[in-house]
Each structure stands twice: as structure tokens, then as C-alpha cells.
Design an enzyme around this catalytic site. Sequence first.
Site, PDB file in Angstrom:
ATOM      1  N   ARG A 198      11.067  -0.250  -2.984  1.00 19.10           N
ATOM      2  CA  ARG A 198      10.643  -0.694  -1.645  1.00 19.10           C
ATOM      3  C   ARG A 198      11.098  -2.134  -1.375  1.00 19.10           C
ATOM      4  NH1 ARG A 198       4.529   0.067   0.196  1.00 19.10           N
ATOM      5  NH2 ARG A 198       4.026  -1.154  -1.656  1.00 19.10           N
ATOM      6  N   ARG A 255      -2.627  -0.432  -9.836  1.00 22.86           N
ATOM      7  CA  ARG A 255      -2.952   0.041  -8.479  1.00 22.86           C
ATOM      8  C   ARG A 255      -3.192   1.547  -8.474  1.00 22.86           C
ATOM      9  NH1 ARG A 255       2.132  -2.132  -5.772  1.00 22.86           N
ATOM     10  NH2 ARG A 255       1.420  -1.209  -3.836  1.00 22.86           N
ATOM     11  N   ARG A 310       7.873  -6.908  -2.637  1.00 22.85           N
ATOM     12  CA  ARG A 310       6.492  -7.376  -2.719  1.00 22.85           C
ATOM     13  C   ARG A 310       6.150  -7.770  -4.153  1.00 22.85           C
ATOM     14  NH1 ARG A 310       2.725  -3.109   0.446  1.00 22.85           N
ATOM     15  NH2 ARG A 310       1.430  -3.509  -1.371  1.00 22.85           N
ATOM     16  N   LYS A 336       2.388   5.783   3.708  1.00 24.14           N
ATOM     17  CA  LYS A 336       1.433   5.530   4.798  1.00 24.14           C
ATOM     18  C   LYS A 336       2.016   4.549   5.834  1.00 24.14           C
ATOM     19  CE  LYS A 336      -1.729   3.987   1.983  1.00 24.14           C
ATOM     20  NZ  LYS A 336      -0.943   4.090   0.715  1.00 24.14           N
ATOM     21  N   ARG A 358     -10.724   2.247   1.532  1.00 27.06           N
ATOM     22  CA  ARG A 358     -10.239   2.471   0.172  1.00 27.06           C
ATOM     23  C   ARG A 358     -11.393   2.684  -0.802  1.00 27.06           C
ATOM     24  NH1 ARG A 358      -4.988  -0.312   0.846  1.00 27.06           N
ATOM     25  NH2 ARG A 358      -3.738  -0.174  -1.023  1.00 27.06           N
TER      26      ARG A 358
HETATM   27  P1  ADP Z   1       2.540   3.013   1.419  1.00 25.21           P
HETATM   28  O1  ADP Z   1       2.323   2.314   2.731  1.00 25.21           O
HETATM   29  O2  ADP Z   1       1.799   4.322   1.336  1.00 25.21           O
HETATM   30  O3  ADP Z   1       2.275   2.153   0.220  1.00 25.21           O
HETATM   31  P2  ADP Z   1       5.357   2.954   2.200  1.00 25.21           P
HETATM   32  O4  ADP Z   1       5.332   3.593   3.549  1.00 25.21           O
HETATM   33  O5  ADP Z   1       5.536   1.479   2.137  1.00 25.21           O
HETATM   34  O6  ADP Z   1       4.063   3.418   1.328  1.00 25.21           O
HETATM   35  O7  ADP Z   1       6.513   3.676   1.367  1.00 25.21           O
HETATM   36  C1  ADP Z   1       6.843   3.236   0.052  1.00 25.21           C
HETATM   37  C2  ADP Z   1       8.362   3.260  -0.109  1.00 25.21           C
HETATM   38  O8  ADP Z   1       8.797   4.616  -0.104  1.00 25.21           O
HETATM   39  C3  ADP Z   1       9.120   2.568   1.015  1.00 25.21           C
HETATM   40  O9  ADP Z   1      10.227   1.894   0.450  1.00 25.21           O
HETATM   41  C4  ADP Z   1       9.577   3.713   1.929  1.00 25.21           C
HETATM   42  O10 ADP Z   1      10.833   3.424   2.539  1.00 25.21           O
HETATM   43  C5  ADP Z   1       9.722   4.866   0.950  1.00 25.21           C
HETATM   44  N1  ADP Z   1       9.322   6.160   1.524  1.00 25.21           N
HETATM   45  C6  ADP Z   1       8.330   6.404   2.410  1.00 25.21           C
HETATM   46  N2  ADP Z   1       8.257   7.718   2.689  1.00 25.21           N
HETATM   47  C7  ADP Z   1       9.210   8.324   1.933  1.00 25.21           C
HETATM   48  C8  ADP Z   1       9.647   9.683   1.770  1.00 25.21           C
HETATM   49  N3  ADP Z   1       9.058  10.682   2.447  1.00 25.21           N
HETATM   50  N4  ADP Z   1      10.655   9.932   0.901  1.00 25.21           N
HETATM   51  C9  ADP Z   1      11.242   8.914   0.217  1.00 25.21           C
HETATM   52  N5  ADP Z   1      10.896   7.623   0.334  1.00 25.21           N
HETATM   53  C10 ADP Z   1       9.889   7.318   1.175  1.00 25.21           C
HETATM   54  P1  AMP Z   2      -1.279  -2.107   0.607  1.00 25.30           P
HETATM   55  O1  AMP Z   2      -0.372  -2.923   1.461  1.00 25.30           O
HETATM   56  O2  AMP Z   2      -2.110  -1.145   1.399  1.00 25.30           O
HETATM   57  O3  AMP Z   2      -0.573  -1.466  -0.545  1.00 25.30           O
HETATM   58  O4  AMP Z   2      -2.338  -3.129  -0.015  1.00 25.30           O
HETATM   59  C1  AMP Z   2      -1.933  -4.188  -0.857  1.00 25.30           C
HETATM   60  C2  AMP Z   2      -3.144  -4.823  -1.529  1.00 25.30           C
HETATM   61  O5  AMP Z   2      -4.021  -5.373  -0.537  1.00 25.30           O
HETATM   62  C3  AMP Z   2      -4.031  -3.863  -2.325  1.00 25.30           C
HETATM   63  O6  AMP Z   2      -3.549  -3.637  -3.645  1.00 25.30           O
HETATM   64  C4  AMP Z   2      -5.365  -4.599  -2.303  1.00 25.30           C
HETATM   65  O7  AMP Z   2      -5.371  -5.681  -3.207  1.00 25.30           O
HETATM   66  C5  AMP Z   2      -5.381  -5.182  -0.885  1.00 25.30           C
HETATM   67  N1  AMP Z   2      -5.990  -4.246   0.080  1.00 25.30           N
HETATM   68  C6  AMP Z   2      -5.378  -3.642   1.136  1.00 25.30           C
HETATM   69  N2  AMP Z   2      -6.241  -2.856   1.796  1.00 25.30           N
HETATM   70  C7  AMP Z   2      -7.419  -2.952   1.158  1.00 25.30           C
HETATM   71  C8  AMP Z   2      -8.708  -2.356   1.340  1.00 25.30           C
HETATM   72  N3  AMP Z   2      -8.932  -1.505   2.332  1.00 25.30           N
HETATM   73  N4  AMP Z   2      -9.691  -2.685   0.470  1.00 25.30           N
HETATM   74  C9  AMP Z   2      -9.489  -3.564  -0.522  1.00 25.30           C
HETATM   75  N5  AMP Z   2      -8.298  -4.144  -0.773  1.00 25.30           N
HETATM   76  C10 AMP Z   2      -7.273  -3.847   0.059  1.00 25.30           C
END
Ligand code: ADP
Ligand code: AMP
Length: 215
Positions: free
Chosen positions: A127, A171, A160, A13, A88
Amino acid sequence: MKIILLGPPGAGKGTQATMLEDKFGIPQISTGDMLRAAVRAQSPMGVKAKECMDAGELVSDEIVVGIVRERLQQEDCQGGFILDGFPRTIPQADALKQVLIDIAKPLDSVVSLQVDTDALVERLTGRRTCRQCGKGFHLKFDPPGADGRCTVCGGELVQRDDDCEETIRNRMQVYHQQTAPLEDYYRAEGLLQVIDGMADIADVQASIVKALQDK
Ligand code: ADP
Ligand code: AMP
């Protein structure tokens, strides 16, 4: 364009939202990023949120709805926005519906990224994020420079706290229990567009852009 990116942790995302932000010139609104900024600033909200985030639980609906409501009213959201990681829960989606009625900005699309669980775990454990500019990387799929540092600003890359295996498991569970039902919620509203998120980053971006243009 007013869109939501839906999908489990690690689905891509944030990666896709950053690319859409550049392509369409509308801001990415990541509640996770906003909460992490509050944690770093040690604001009262950040202190409250930290415990939930470290455990992989959701922060209260009240807190996140409050920050999104305020953010959506800012000037740069006038032309549209990309919601990443919000809503969420069903109560968050209901609250968002009301906020969008209040500001007369109906959603155009809810894009749901589909990615297998094994791939999600691999994406999350690999990541890395630049401490300085926040750019995201993946050790294997979107690697940093040869020096292991950010390719944009040379900053140090960090993992992270919640990207450890135990928290990832929680999660995922939280996602299936509380967030996955949003697919049906938005399908019923005729807004859901399902995208295969297993392809590489550029191909996923192309599929999303095509879906949005077809809409
Ligand atoms: P989210 O925001 O949904 O938690 P991220 O965008 O941070 O996910 O992506 C999670 C990890 O996967 C990051 O390290 C990113 O570089 C990698 N990633 C994102 N999209 C892809 C993809 N299509 N194929 C492989 N790795 C990906
Ligand atoms: P994310 O960066 O989206 O993976 O979010 C990291 C953490 O932030 C999650 O595991 C939750 O603890 C909190 N968080 C982010 N967005 C939300 C949301 N919309 N509602 C509740 N908690 C959230």
C-alpha cells in the site's frame, strides 16, 4: 444511505469507501484518516493517539467516539455517510448506536469484507498513499504512474508507518480480538451483509453496490 464498512486492516475499506463516496455523494468517515491528520497537526489528541497507532494498538474508545460523534453532526452527513474503520470495539458500537438514536439516523447496512490473511499482508505491505492528496495505491494491484508518483496530482507516494510487517501482525491480532466480534453484533441486528473481498477492486465495488441496492 448510512453504512459501516467492516473488515480487517487491508481488506479494502478505504478503497471501497472512496468509490462509494463518489457514487452516492455521501462522505467517507475514516477514523484512521482523522487520527493521522491529528498526528500531523500535533494536536493534543494526535500526540496521545500516535503511540497506540505506531504500535498497532487501538486508540481509546473515548477519543474515537468523540471525533465520530462530532463529525456525524456536520452538515455533509445529513444525507448519509460511510463509516470506515469505526466502530472497532463493542463499546464503540454501543456508543455509535446511541449517537445514531440522538441524531435520528439509523444504519442501513454493515458491509463486511472477507479477505484471506495472506492477501491482507500483501495488500498492506504494497500500500502507498499520496502525501499531497491522500489517494491510495497498491504497487501491484492499483499501481501509480510510470514515474512512481500519484496519478491525480503528481505527488510523492509514501508508505504508512504502521504498514511494516511487525505492526501488521499486531493489528491483525487486535482485529481478531476486538473487532471481529462486531460481525455477530451486527448480524444479530439484521444489518450484516458479507461480501467476498478477494476479487479485484472493481468487482468488489459492484458486489457492494448490488448488496446495498438489494437491501
Ligand atoms: P483498508 O482501508 O481496509 O485498510 P485499503 O482500502 O487501504 O484497506 O486497501 C489496502 C491496500 O490494498 C491498498 O493498497 C489498496 O490499493 C489495495 N486493495 C484494495 N482493494 C483491493 C482488491 N480488491 N484487490 C487487490 N488490492 C486491493
Ligand atoms: P486504519 O487507518 O483504519 O487502518 O487505522 C489506523 C490506526 O488508527 C489503527 O491501527 C488504530 O491505532 C487507529 N484507529 C483507527 N480507527 C480506530 C478506531 N475506531 N478505534 C481505535 N483506534 C482506531
